[in-house]
Every structure is written in structure tokens, then in C-alpha cells.
Design a protein around this motif. Structure first.
Motif, PDB file in Angstrom:
ATOM      1  N   LEU A 242       0.835  -1.153  -0.028  1.00  0.00           N
ATOM      2  CA  LEU A 242       0.197  -0.016  -0.065  1.00  0.00           C
ATOM      3  C   LEU A 242       0.900   1.229   0.053  1.00  0.00           C
ATOM      4  O   LEU A 242       1.796   1.207   0.684  1.00  0.00           O
ATOM      5  CB  LEU A 242      -0.986  -0.040   1.245  1.00  0.00           C
ATOM      6  CG  LEU A 242      -2.229  -0.814   1.116  1.00  0.00           C
ATOM      7  CD1 LEU A 242      -1.808  -2.180   1.286  1.00  0.00           C
ATOM      8  CD2 LEU A 242      -3.226  -0.439   2.212  1.00  0.00           C
ATOM      9  N   THR A 243       0.685   2.134  -0.827  1.00  0.00           N
ATOM     10  CA  THR A 243       1.338   3.460  -0.809  1.00  0.00           C
ATOM     11  C   THR A 243       1.306   4.232   0.270  1.00  0.00           C
ATOM     12  O   THR A 243       0.553   3.890   1.372  1.00  0.00           O
ATOM     13  CB  THR A 243       0.899   4.096  -2.173  1.00  0.00           C
ATOM     14  OG1 THR A 243      -0.244   4.677  -1.868  1.00  0.00           O
ATOM     15  CG2 THR A 243       0.869   3.421  -3.246  1.00  0.00           C
ATOM     16  N   ILE A 244       1.860   5.357   0.275  1.00  0.00           N
ATOM     17  CA  ILE A 244       1.849   6.551   1.028  1.00  0.00           C
ATOM     18  C   ILE A 244       0.529   6.977   1.080  1.00  0.00           C
ATOM     19  O   ILE A 244      -0.335   6.733   0.390  1.00  0.00           O
ATOM     20  CB  ILE A 244       3.020   7.801   1.071  1.00  0.00           C
ATOM     21  CG1 ILE A 244       2.604   8.360  -0.324  1.00  0.00           C
ATOM     22  CG2 ILE A 244       4.533   7.054   0.940  1.00  0.00           C
ATOM     23  CD1 ILE A 244       3.153   9.557  -0.482  1.00  0.00           C
ATOM     24  N   THR A 245       0.085   7.557   2.325  1.00  0.00           N
ATOM     25  CA  THR A 245      -1.220   8.105   2.537  1.00  0.00           C
ATOM     26  C   THR A 245      -1.165   9.723   1.904  1.00  0.00           C
ATOM     27  O   THR A 245      -0.371  10.331   2.206  1.00  0.00           O
ATOM     28  CB  THR A 245      -1.454   8.160   4.212  1.00  0.00           C
ATOM     29  OG1 THR A 245      -1.463   7.138   4.627  1.00  0.00           O
ATOM     30  CG2 THR A 245      -2.935   8.880   4.461  1.00  0.00           C
ATOM     31  N   ILE A 246      -2.223   9.590   1.151  1.00  0.00           N
ATOM     32  CA  ILE A 246      -2.523  11.142   0.492  1.00  0.00           C
ATOM     33  C   ILE A 246      -3.659  11.866   1.162  1.00  0.00           C
ATOM     34  O   ILE A 246      -4.732  11.173   1.577  1.00  0.00           O
ATOM     35  CB  ILE A 246      -2.802  11.103  -1.090  1.00  0.00           C
ATOM     36  CG1 ILE A 246      -1.815  10.243  -1.724  1.00  0.00           C
ATOM     37  CG2 ILE A 246      -3.172  12.503  -1.611  1.00  0.00           C
ATOM     38  CD1 ILE A 246      -0.391  11.018  -1.642  1.00  0.00           C
ATOM     39  N   PRO A 247      -3.575  13.030   1.866  1.00  0.00           N
ATOM     40  CA  PRO A 247      -4.482  13.657   2.621  1.00  0.00           C
ATOM     41  C   PRO A 247      -6.000  13.871   1.728  1.00  0.00           C
ATOM     42  O   PRO A 247      -6.981  13.463   2.339  1.00  0.00           O
ATOM     43  CB  PRO A 247      -3.841  15.237   2.865  1.00  0.00           C
ATOM     44  CG  PRO A 247      -2.561  15.018   2.646  1.00  0.00           C
ATOM     45  CD  PRO A 247      -2.267  13.841   1.803  1.00  0.00           C
TER      46      PRO A 247
END
Length: 95
Positions: A61-66
Motif C-alpha cells: 500500500l502506498t503512502i497516505t495522501i490527505p
């Protein structure tokens, strides 16, 4: 789980599978918050199972985007508490 805490799996036409909260459903697009792309999953046979059981540690899972807008959603599935916990526990995959 309170409605404001509800997470969803959104599968988009040609863009992939995403996990996060839905801020707004515009019909032809969905605005999501605290969103991660499920780049690769293991431990589930399809997005329906991901929404109920989550994934295992081999998943990416990628980084979290706001916040982001996802065009052309083809599936929107509410996540169970079990799946939400599993997906939130996945470390961020990046290069």
C-alpha cells in the motif's frame, strides 16, 4: 464504527484500487481523504474480500495522501472494522 470513521475500498476504471474515507461521491468521481492505493495485495482473492478481511503483510500500500479525487469509480465497498484495522496496519510501501 461511527459513520465518520467509515473506510471504503474504491476500484477505479484504469486507476487501480484505493482505501480511504469518502468525503464526496460526485457520481462520475469520488473525493477521498486519508487515501492509499493498494498497489499489490496478497491474502484476499478480490476487492470484496479485501473490504471484509483486509490483506496480509506481503501486500503493498502506498503512502497516505490527505485528499484526492478518483475518476470513474466502478466499485465502492464499505470496509469492515477487521479490514480497516488490517489495511491501516500495513507499512507504507515506497521506493
Amino acid at each position: 464504527m461511527k459513520k465518520s470513521d467509515q473506510y471504503f475500498i474504491v476500484r477505479a476504471d484504469r486507476a487501480g484500487v484505493f482505501f480511504g474515507k469518502i468525503k464526496e461521491n460526485k457520481g462520475t468521481s469520488v473525493v477521498m481523504q486519508n487515501v492509499r492505493k493498494i498497489y499489490y495485495w496478497d491474502g484476499a482473492c478480490a476487492v470484496e474480500q479485501i473490504s471484509q478481511d483486509g490483506v496480509n503483510s506481503k501486500s503493498k500500500l502506498t503512502i497516505t495522501i490527505p485528499e484526492m479525487e478518483i475518476m470513474t469509480p466502478v466499485q465502492i465497498i464499505a470496509c469492515s472494522e477487521k479490514a480497516t484495522s488490517s489495511l491501516q496496519a500495513q507499512k507504507e510501501w515506497k521506493q
